[in-house]
Motif scaffolding. Structure first.
Motif, PDB file in Angstrom:
ATOM      1  N   THR A  58      -0.239   1.494   5.848  1.00  0.00           N
ATOM      2  CA  THR A  58      -1.586   1.470   5.061  1.00  0.00           C
ATOM      3  C   THR A  58      -2.183   0.911   6.072  1.00  0.00           C
ATOM      4  OG1 THR A  58      -2.606   0.226   3.732  1.00  0.00           O
ATOM      5  CG2 THR A  58      -1.037  -1.318   4.543  1.00  0.00           C
ATOM      6  N   VAL A  59      -3.860   0.304   6.133  1.00  0.00           N
ATOM      7  CA  VAL A  59      -4.479  -0.465   7.443  1.00  0.00           C
ATOM      8  C   VAL A  59      -5.021  -1.652   6.915  1.00  0.00           C
ATOM      9  CG1 VAL A  59      -5.463   1.594   7.359  1.00  0.00           C
ATOM     10  CG2 VAL A  59      -6.861   0.570   5.962  1.00  0.00           C
ATOM     11  N   PHE A  60      -5.069  -2.532   7.517  1.00  0.00           N
ATOM     12  CA  PHE A  60      -6.145  -3.726   6.476  1.00  0.00           C
ATOM     13  C   PHE A  60      -7.131  -4.165   8.208  1.00  0.00           C
ATOM     14  CE2 PHE A  60      -4.120  -7.089   9.590  1.00  0.00           C
ATOM     15  CZ  PHE A  60      -2.602  -6.682  10.010  1.00  0.00           C
ATOM     16  N   LEU A  61      -7.634  -4.555   7.521  1.00  0.00           N
ATOM     17  CA  LEU A  61      -9.421  -5.094   8.045  1.00  0.00           C
ATOM     18  C   LEU A  61      -9.482  -6.481   8.378  1.00  0.00           C
ATOM     19  CD1 LEU A  61     -11.614  -3.895  10.223  1.00  0.00           C
ATOM     20  CD2 LEU A  61     -13.084  -3.999   8.040  1.00  0.00           C
ATOM     21  N   VAL A  62      -9.470  -6.932   9.620  1.00  0.00           N
ATOM     22  CA  VAL A  62      -9.894  -8.531   9.476  1.00  0.00           C
ATOM     23  C   VAL A  62     -11.666  -8.587  10.591  1.00  0.00           C
ATOM     24  CG1 VAL A  62      -9.350 -10.328  10.702  1.00  0.00           C
ATOM     25  CG2 VAL A  62      -7.394  -8.919  10.288  1.00  0.00           C
ATOM     26  N   GLY A  63     -11.753  -9.051   9.536  1.00  0.00           N
ATOM     27  CA  GLY A  63     -13.312  -9.538   9.655  1.00  0.00           C
ATOM     28  C   GLY A  63     -13.622 -11.445   9.497  1.00  0.00           C
ATOM     29  N   LEU A  68      -9.781  -7.038   4.818  1.00  0.00           N
ATOM     30  CA  LEU A  68      -9.401  -5.989   3.772  1.00  0.00           C
ATOM     31  C   LEU A  68      -8.347  -5.202   3.855  1.00  0.00           C
ATOM     32  CD1 LEU A  68     -11.795  -3.581   2.662  1.00  0.00           C
ATOM     33  CD2 LEU A  68      -9.712  -2.641   3.832  1.00  0.00           C
ATOM     34  N   VAL A  69      -7.725  -5.699   2.307  1.00  0.00           N
ATOM     35  CA  VAL A  69      -5.957  -3.896   3.381  1.00  0.00           C
ATOM     36  C   VAL A  69      -6.113  -3.195   2.276  1.00  0.00           C
ATOM     37  CG1 VAL A  69      -4.721  -5.824   1.787  1.00  0.00           C
ATOM     38  CG2 VAL A  69      -3.673  -4.394   3.349  1.00  0.00           C
ATOM     39  N   GLY A  70      -5.629  -1.224   2.599  1.00  0.00           N
ATOM     40  CA  GLY A  70      -5.288  -0.922   1.333  1.00  0.00           C
ATOM     41  C   GLY A  70      -4.725  -0.715   0.803  1.00  0.00           C
ATOM     42  N   ASP A  71      -3.184   0.239   0.706  1.00  0.00           N
ATOM     43  CA  ASP A  71      -2.268   0.712  -0.679  1.00  0.00           C
ATOM     44  C   ASP A  71      -1.297  -0.476  -0.244  1.00  0.00           C
ATOM     45  OD1 ASP A  71      -3.333   2.156  -2.256  1.00  0.00           O
ATOM     46  OD2 ASP A  71      -1.880   3.533  -0.174  1.00  0.00           O
ATOM     47  N   PRO A  72      -1.196  -1.456  -1.517  1.00  0.00           N
ATOM     48  CA  PRO A  72       0.808  -2.366  -1.214  1.00  0.00           C
ATOM     49  C   PRO A  72       2.007  -1.541  -1.152  1.00  0.00           C
ATOM     50  CG  PRO A  72      -0.946  -2.347  -3.372  1.00  0.00           C
ATOM     51  CD  PRO A  72      -1.604  -1.396  -2.556  1.00  0.00           C
ATOM     52  N   ILE A  73       1.942  -0.819  -1.840  1.00  0.00           N
ATOM     53  CA  ILE A  73       3.106   0.001  -1.690  1.00  0.00           C
ATOM     54  C   ILE A  73       3.547  -0.187  -2.813  1.00  0.00           C
ATOM     55  CG2 ILE A  73       4.844   1.734  -0.688  1.00  0.00           C
ATOM     56  CD1 ILE A  73       2.120   1.902   0.454  1.00  0.00           C
ATOM     57  N   SER A  74       4.674  -1.338  -2.655  1.00  0.00           N
ATOM     58  CA  SER A  74       5.060  -1.242  -3.628  1.00  0.00           C
ATOM     59  C   SER A  74       5.428  -3.391  -3.177  1.00  0.00           C
ATOM     60  CB  SER A  74       6.303  -1.103  -3.785  1.00  0.00           C
ATOM     61  OG  SER A  74       7.376  -1.714  -1.811  1.00  0.00           O
ATOM     62  N   THR A  75       6.342  -3.541  -4.369  1.00  0.00           N
ATOM     63  CA  THR A  75       6.438  -5.399  -3.694  1.00  0.00           C
ATOM     64  C   THR A  75       7.046  -5.986  -2.515  1.00  0.00           C
ATOM     65  OG1 THR A  75       6.394  -5.829  -6.790  1.00  0.00           O
ATOM     66  CG2 THR A  75       7.069  -7.719  -4.639  1.00  0.00           C
ATOM     67  N   PRO A  76       8.214  -5.243  -2.255  1.00  0.00           N
ATOM     68  CA  PRO A  76       8.985  -5.601  -0.873  1.00  0.00           C
ATOM     69  C   PRO A  76       7.857  -4.755  -0.022  1.00  0.00           C
ATOM     70  CG  PRO A  76      10.535  -3.896  -2.670  1.00  0.00           C
ATOM     71  CD  PRO A  76       9.073  -4.340  -3.064  1.00  0.00           C
ATOM     72  N   ILE A  77       7.611  -4.272  -0.003  1.00  0.00           N
ATOM     73  CA  ILE A  77       6.623  -3.508   0.555  1.00  0.00           C
ATOM     74  C   ILE A  77       5.138  -4.992   1.507  1.00  0.00           C
ATOM     75  CG2 ILE A  77       5.185  -1.696   2.058  1.00  0.00           C
ATOM     76  CD1 ILE A  77       8.031  -0.072   1.369  1.00  0.00           C
ATOM     77  N   ALA A  78       4.722  -4.919   0.712  1.00  0.00           N
ATOM     78  CA  ALA A  78       4.249  -5.955   0.829  1.00  0.00           C
ATOM     79  C   ALA A  78       3.777  -6.818   0.942  1.00  0.00           C
ATOM     80  CB  ALA A  78       3.428  -5.606  -1.407  1.00  0.00           C
TER      81      ALA A  78
END
Lengths: 298, 301
Positions: A58-63, A68-78
């Motif tokens: 996934t991606v994340f953008l820090v402002g 802002l973050v993209g897909d969480p995928i699954s609880t353990p991966i998030a």
């Protein structure tokens, strides 16, 4: 060059994991068929990062105001993703953007929601979520139709819809400052359609138009995929579109020639794409999916 | 009986349509399978009260002759539609007033133009329209009459064709047609009697949980037998139950293997459903059915 080389190798391992052997799989501890790998974060510049774990990315953008973050995928991966984000910033999570409706990308959103994030998806995902709910799926708080800009404080992401491709609600998440677009599953750089090759690209013809629209309208220079290596050049999108069109044309040509139905998937050959990852293994399965499209219009 | 056997052979071949290898074809005594399919001669069977079923090249439809005209169903393809129209003409001179689509897939609804040219109104569920717009096909005539909701009756000359919509199952717009005159249903693709899920085996455009829900709703309908969109002209209601129970058993088995961590490539081989081994194409297509369900459990789709 090192990055480019690593990209296909990782992508191949993902595709193989999904379809053939996933001996690393530990069902008790992970919600994905990819097994558990530790999270790796890559800095893409100007506040944009990509993080991967368990074969998913996934991606994340820090402002200035938050993240802002993209897909969480699954609880353990998030949870893994969150701890990676926390290594970079302590700012609040503002937005989650689901890439599409498939469970293997969008479970575990509660981890980010608990941090205060508002969850977004394209509106066409909503019927899928309502119809097939999952206990680890958090419904989006907000949806958009064609385009939505989300600002996290001197850093922006554009949620862009270019029509059906891998799903009918795929968001191309574009970061204008970095000229990078995040494309999940529709384009796996320099690879054929993996994950069994037969099921997942649900809209074979619109697939081409969707990528063409992305290329025509968005001045991106690089892309971040949803599996595998962190980044690929713009050409990876063009290559995937041309492969899809090549498949459509080749299958149609076999039908028009009168090649017996059962022989068509094996008869298709696209030598100009023979170096794509998974070509030998999945070309016939990809062609079978196209054959089904021409048979039933789906 | 000879005729019935021939029809069954056609249905068997149909299941090889998308995935047949030459070996499959040879096992069936067929040298080649071509597009369009050329197996089986066209056959029309009178089911009673002016209700007929017509089959050609593995696909089947029905038509109802009334005093005021004919209600026809799926045209199948331009070539088959011509033969279909000629078969109707052997039975009656009355005009075809309605052409009803079972669902949106091209292997059932191409070729409606000759019916339209003859004055028929084309009927489908409203939910089909999105597909016709998304993937236009010059051989598919757009409907003139659409309906929303769970039920629409086409009536003509004192006879009725009931259209029952159960929501999403195989696509979003499939209708089950009940013919009260003979107390039967015309059921396309949701059940092909006595077999596992055929075609390519990959269960394309099926939504597994909605499919099972719809089959339960169909089992609760009032009818003496089903006419399948593929397969024999008549099959008993338990053919529907058998298909549902097969799907439920296979889904449960796939889920169990997924929970155990069985890899995709080994899932088909790991599953054994003794109760359903007699189903046509079980050995060859059950693993592909399983592959589709495995994807469903991973993707929610």
């Amino acid at each position: 060059m090192r990055t480019l080389l690593r990209t296909p190798i990782l992508a191949l391992s993902v595709m193989l994991a999904f379809t053939a052997c996933s001996t690393a799989q530990q069902p008790a501890s992970t919600a994905t068929p990819f097994g558990t790998l530790s999270a790796v974060t890559t800095d893409l510049g100007d506040g944009l990062y990509t993080v991967s774990a368990g074969g998913y990315r996934t991606v994340f953008l820090v402002g200035d105001n938050g993240v802002l973050v993209g897909d969480p995928i699954s609880t353990p991966i998030a949870k893994q993703f969150l701890s990676e984000i926390r290594k970079v910033t302590s700012k609040p999570l503002l937005y989650v953007v689901y890439s599409h409706n498939h469970w293997d990308h969008v479970l575990g959103g509660q981890v980010f929601k608990d941090e205060g994030a508002e969850i977004w998806s394209h509106e066409a995902c909503l019927p899928h979520f309502y119809r097939n709910s999952h206990p680890d799926l958090v419904l989006p708080d907000r949806s958009y139709e064609q385009k939505q800009v989300l600002d996290v404080g001197n850093a922006k992401a554009e949620l862009l819809y270019h029509g059906p491709n891998h799903s009918d609600c795929s968001t191309h998440l574009y970061f204008p400052a970095q000229k990078i677009v995040h494309i999940v599953d529709t384009v796996q750089p320099y690879a054929v359609s993996g994950a069994g090759g037969r099921m997942n690209d649900s809209y074979p013809k619109q697939f081409v138009a969707s990528l063409q629209k992305l290329e025509d309208e968005v001045p991106f220079e690089r892309m971040v995929p949803g599996h595998g290596g962190p980044i690929a050049p713009r050409d990876a999108v063009t290559n995937r579109r041309e492969y899809q069109q090549g498949l459509l044309d080749a299958v149609k040509a076999e039908i028009d020639k009168g090649t017996p139905f059962g022989e068509i998937p094996g008869a298709v050959s696209l030598p100009q794409f023979k170096d794509l990852l998974g070509y030998d293994q999945y070309l016939a399965a990809n062609a079978q999916r196209i054959l089904i499209y021409y048979t039933i219009g789906w | 009986m000879v005729q019935l056997m021939k029809i069954t052979a056609s249905a068997l071949l149909l299941t090889f349509l998308l995935s047949a290898s030459p070996t499959d074809a040879q096992e069936q005594g067929q040298a080649t399978l071509r597009v369009p399919l050329n197996f089986g001669s066209a056959t029309t069977v009178h089911l009673g009260s002016g209700v007929y079923t017509f089959t050609r090249q593995g696909a089947r439809n029905i038509f109802i002759v009334t005093d005021d005209g004919v209600i026809a169903t799926d045209p199948i393809s331009p070539e088959t539609a011509e033969v279909y129209m000629a078969e109707i003409r052997k039975v009656t001179d009355k005009p075809v007033k309605y052409l009803v689509y079972s669902h949106q897939h091209w292997d059932h609804v191409r070729g409606g133009q000759i019916f339209k040219d003859a004055g028929a109104s084309v009927v489908s569920h409203q939910a089909c329209i999105q597909y016709f717009h998304r993937d236009p096909n010059p051989e598919v005539v757009n409907p003139d009459i659409t309906f929303e909701g769970p039920r629409y009756d086409v009536t003509l000359g004192g006879k009725t064709l009931e259209l029952h919509h159960f929501g999403r199952n195989h696509g979003d717009c499939l209708v089950v047609m009940r013919i009260p005159e003979i107390n039967a249903i015309f059921l396309v693709d949701l059940v092909t009697p006595y077999g596992v899920s055929g075609g390519s085996g990959l269960i394309n455009d099926f939504y597994p949980t909605d499919w099972i829900r719809s089959l339960k709703q169909i089992e609760a309908m009032d009818f003496d037998y089903m006419i399948g969109g593929h397969g024999p002209p008549k099959a008993p209601p338990w053919a529907i139950t058998e298909r549902r129970e097969y799907l439920e058993a296979l889904m449960a088995a796939v889920k169990a293997e997924l929970d155990k961590g069985t890899p995709a490539a080994e899932t088909g081989a790991a599953i054994n459903l003794p109760k359903f081994q007699h189903l046509r194409n079980y050995k060859r297509l059950m693993p592909l059915n399983a592959e589709r369900f495995r994807t469903f459990y991973i993707l929610g789709w």
